[in-house]
Design a protein around this motif. Sequence first.
Motif, mmCIF file in Angstrom:
data_model
loop_
_atom_site.group_PDB
_atom_site.id
_atom_site.type_symbol
_atom_site.label_atom_id
_atom_site.label_comp_id
_atom_site.label_asym_id
_atom_site.label_seq_id
_atom_site.Cartn_x
_atom_site.Cartn_y
_atom_site.Cartn_z
ATOM 1 N N PHE A 77 0.849 -1.195 0.000
ATOM 2 C CA PHE A 77 0.000 0.000 0.000
ATOM 3 C C PHE A 77 0.882 1.242 0.000
ATOM 4 N N LYS A 78 0.544 2.179 -0.860
ATOM 5 C CA LYS A 78 1.320 3.415 -0.971
ATOM 6 C C LYS A 78 0.397 4.574 -0.633
ATOM 7 N N SER A 79 0.929 5.566 0.107
ATOM 8 C CA SER A 79 0.091 6.744 0.390
ATOM 9 C C SER A 79 0.955 7.986 0.383
ATOM 10 N N ASN A 80 0.328 9.105 0.669
ATOM 11 C CA ASN A 80 1.017 10.393 0.657
ATOM 12 C C ASN A 80 1.685 10.687 -0.692
ATOM 13 N N PHE A 81 0.914 10.576 -1.714
ATOM 14 C CA PHE A 81 1.395 10.964 -3.045
ATOM 15 C C PHE A 81 0.291 11.739 -3.769
ATOM 16 N N LYS A 82 0.682 12.349 -4.875
ATOM 17 C CA LYS A 82 -0.252 13.199 -5.610
ATOM 18 C C LYS A 82 -0.334 12.740 -7.065
ATOM 19 N N LYS A 111 -4.012 9.951 0.921
ATOM 20 C CA LYS A 111 -3.528 9.778 2.303
ATOM 21 C C LYS A 111 -4.133 8.517 2.898
ATOM 22 N N PRO A 112 -3.436 7.917 3.891
ATOM 23 C CA PRO A 112 -3.988 6.709 4.516
ATOM 24 C C PRO A 112 -5.265 7.033 5.283
ATOM 25 N N SER A 113 -6.083 6.035 5.478
ATOM 26 C CA SER A 113 -7.331 6.238 6.208
ATOM 27 C C SER A 113 -7.595 5.029 7.100
ATOM 28 N N LEU A 159 -9.160 4.693 1.811
ATOM 29 C CA LEU A 159 -8.245 5.767 1.400
ATOM 30 C C LEU A 159 -8.883 7.113 1.715
ATOM 31 N N ASP A 160 -8.033 8.062 2.028
ATOM 32 C CA ASP A 160 -8.495 9.440 2.137
ATOM 33 C C ASP A 160 -7.982 10.206 0.915
ATOM 34 N N LEU A 161 -8.894 10.852 0.210
ATOM 35 C CA LEU A 161 -8.497 11.609 -0.993
ATOM 36 C C LEU A 161 -8.736 13.105 -0.777
ATOM 37 N N GLY A 162 -7.772 13.891 -1.196
ATOM 38 C CA GLY A 162 -7.972 15.336 -1.235
ATOM 39 C C GLY A 162 -7.958 15.769 -2.689
ATOM 40 N N LEU A 163 -8.972 16.512 -3.099
ATOM 41 C CA LEU A 163 -9.085 16.912 -4.508
ATOM 42 C C LEU A 163 -8.737 18.385 -4.665
ATOM 43 N N ASN A 164 -7.893 18.681 -5.627
ATOM 44 C CA ASN A 164 -7.617 20.080 -5.974
ATOM 45 C C ASN A 164 -8.179 20.328 -7.369
#
Lengths: 318, 318
Positions: free
Chosen positions: B3-8, B39-41, B90-95
């Motif tokens: 599992f990979k996180s903290n990427f864009k 981001k991880p959740s 997963l936690d997603l942030g959308l820009n």
Amino acid sequence: MKFKSNFKVIAPATIANLGCGLDALGLALESPGDEVFVKPSNKTGIHISSILNNKTKIPLETDKNAAGVSAKLVLEHLKTNFDLDPKAGLDLGLNKKVAVGHGLGSSTASAVAGAFAVNEAFGCHLTKRDLIPFIMKGEELAKGQLRVNSLLPSLLGGIILTRDHQALDFHRLPLVKGLQMVVIYAQKQVLDKTQLRNNLTSKTDVANAIQQSANLGAFVQALYTSNLDLLSSTLTDHIAEKHWSALIPFFKELKATALNNGALGCGLAGAGPGVFALCKNSLEAEKVAKAMELIYTSNNIENTVIRSKIDHEGVRLA
Amino acid sequence: MKFKSNFKVIAPATIANLGCGLDALGLALESPGDEVFVKPSNKTGIHISSILNNKTKIPLETDKNAAGVSAKLVLEHLKTNFDLDPKAGLDLGLNKKVAVGHGLGSSTASAVAGAFAVNEAFGCHLTKRDLIPFIMKGEELAKGQLRVNSLLPSLLGGIILTRDHQALDFHRLPLVKGLQMVVIYAQKQVLDKTQLRNNLTSKTDVANAIQQSANLGAFVQALYTSNLDLLSSTLTDHIAEKHWSALIPFFKELKATALNNGALGCGLAGAGPGVFALCKNSLEAEKVAKAMELIYTSNNIENTVIRSKIDHEGVRLA
């Protein structure tokens, strides 16, 4: 003034409106082609001494056949613009190998051969492109709407995409090696081209227009990437075929048979009545040709079947 | 399970219906692009924690935005078919950098970014092509007529020719180096896409259909031969533009100005209201952008101007 005689010129038959390329794509066949023999003459101007294979009784008078008219116009142009004896003349013998009225660009091939022959005889002052207006007049294209789908491949060879007929904005497309063309036509059926053009409604569905354009784009892509599966999927006309093919006996059967026997695509040669099938190689073409021929012979329709590679060169010395 | 996180992830804006490519050609812009931060959740499933630049008030609920839906569908697919913890989330942030409703494939870019992000987070089991059905559902394409003109370039980059939408028969075209795109739109104008599609009559002139197809064929030829003059001559839509552009303020002036300032072509981005101008290099693009902007500012129309290279890669890690 240099003068050359006793040579032969061949201008290939063509298939215009190829597949998705209604009024846009034309292709040259390696054979048949109309032949012009150039012999010296004591008389001024262009004289046609003989026409072999003249099944449709094209007259010998220079002004009444396509080869004569284009040849005459080129000669007049050369006399006006280059150091040519005003009394210069040529004797032309025409061998009419491209059947008239079956969608193979027959009058175009004669006009191309005539124009090319005269230029060749008197020092090659003009490029192939320079010859276009004389050829157009030779086949009376200039009288109607300007369409050069047959003319350009007969002159230049290969597959030509014409983007703008008026501006003569045309482009040679790359060829995939080994392709073979089959053409079949009922010998006794000659369609009235004006009637055909009139049969085409002036409107088409937007969905058809979109599919036609996507196919023509993908056709070019397929040639550049030598992708025969893609080429095959593009070779359908979505605009004219349904109108024109209704006049051609057993068209549906010919098309289904060609495709079932491995043809990449099948459609009308020009506006018909010739039906082409593009095949990936000579073995496939032989199989497809036999299967298509059987449709006509088993229905007692006298027919001609042509198998040919694609011509790469256009009009040339034999 | 890796599992990979903290990427864009960035998924580019697109211009569908490019020039002569109504429902056939789409192109990806290097910028803007929608961004998704992963981001991880601790919670199961997809959760959208934030939406930056959210001018159109897209809701945070997973099922109510394109990135959320496509991400969720990919996650469900991975759980069903691969060795994934059923509780994974997963936690997603959308820009939201691609403006909504201006013809730049905004919801598509979000859906592409969401689907790609989840696949990337959980081991990259799927290819980009595999992601297509999930993205389609994400942007609700699957509910209407299947059109993938925006989706494919946002996913894959470059210029994509779609020959058959249902069969996903699409092809990457070669790019000419240095090309730059200018896009301008009036900020307050958002067109109703359904109304636009309805505005398009169901029939078009055969002559238009022929010109459109010849242009699309020549467009592909121009890219393969790096012929910018030819490219320029092909970049006109003969079917939809006259219907759609009437709704766009000062369209004629924008187009004339772009062409007068050296743009290779100018037309609608998608179905508008964005207007694109394709330019041969960045200097030309700067000149064209300023001239087009002046049309709107001098008429007190708040506008956004984008200048961008063509993107070659499609959705990617930032």
